[in-house]
Scaffold this active site. Sequence first.
Site, PDB file in Angstrom:
ATOM      1  N   SER A 172      23.008   2.256  35.602  1.00 61.09           N
ATOM      2  CA  SER A 172      24.436   2.405  35.878  1.00 61.09           C
ATOM      3  C   SER A 172      24.786   3.874  36.046  1.00 61.09           C
ATOM      4  CB  SER A 172      25.257   1.823  34.725  1.00 61.09           C
ATOM      5  OG  SER A 172      26.628   2.145  34.854  1.00 61.09           O
ATOM      6  N   TYR A 211      26.529   2.063  26.148  1.00 61.38           N
ATOM      7  CA  TYR A 211      26.141   1.536  27.457  1.00 61.38           C
ATOM      8  C   TYR A 211      25.388   2.591  28.275  1.00 61.38           C
ATOM      9  CZ  TYR A 211      26.925  -0.899  31.953  1.00 61.38           C
ATOM     10  OH  TYR A 211      26.787  -1.532  33.167  1.00 61.38           O
ATOM     11  N   LYS A 225      21.540   2.432  29.555  1.00 54.28           N
ATOM     12  CA  LYS A 225      21.284   2.424  31.001  1.00 54.28           C
ATOM     13  C   LYS A 225      20.395   3.586  31.438  1.00 54.28           C
ATOM     14  CE  LYS A 225      23.420  -1.272  32.370  1.00 54.28           C
ATOM     15  NZ  LYS A 225      22.597  -2.447  32.746  1.00 54.28           N
TER      16      LYS A 225
END
Length: 306
Positions: A149, A162, A166
């Site tokens: 991401s 997150y 990622k």
Amino acid sequence: MEHVEEIGSELRGRVSIVTGAGGGLGRSHAMLLARLGSRVLVNDMNLEAAERVAREIADASGEALAFAASVTDEAGIEEMVARVMATWGRVDILVNNAGILRDRSFAKMTMAEFRAVVDVHLMGSAICTKAVWDIMREQRHGRVVMTTSSSGLFGNFGQANYGAAKMALVGLMQTLALEGEKYGIKVNCLAPTAATAMTDGLLSEESFARLSPDLVSPALLALVSEDAPTRAILCAGAGHFARSNVTLTTGVHVGGGADAPRGVVANWHRISDRTGEIVPDYGFAQMERELASGPDEARSRGGAMA
């Protein structure tokens, strides 16, 4: 996928597993792979959702299985892969798509929220990849796609958990691509921008429409085809596609000694100069460049100390 004539031949004979494919981006990935001729195992924690997508594929004359398991459940994932092997005898493509969000500023984030996201995105991808790795090695063919991401590549407020997970997937991809090369296994990352259940309530109606998952999934063919690259990071969203790279600048030899810390500070602009930067072929490229550098090299470039 409405008519049998739409089924393509690019991935005919290949078998794919897509995790988190009961809806959103995973569903779009599964539908595309089936349309390109692959047989698809649709994985999701929700069996009803997985079965619904599998039926959509079957109704369009594709072949699909549904299997409910969390990607963090090692036994469940091993059972899933065994089911694929018993049915189709091989696994060619794994798309690690399953994910969750627990967005919160780091000051307010609990370690349980941090760990939950890392477990699903990073450990889940590692568990699923490990479950198919020996199969791909033995058949000397495999394509693995990690879902990274921009939040990991470039950072995003409120997504420390997150983003960390990622970016960790990029590191996993880099090493697995090197280890899998001689076995015909190619490993890449997809960095999608798509409106899904995970982004519900964050986008305007117009943005939601423009960021359809269906406009991301076309990136998959480039990453899983016979001529696929390896160690690529492909960014995709709204029908736009771009490459992202981890680079290394030429740098400056400062040396050691008491003046070295001040030398690093004084040369910061030269250390950061992106002219002539490279995309290293492997991690040791940094060490090789460092060892090739030295006082003679520094003098030839006009000296290390500014």
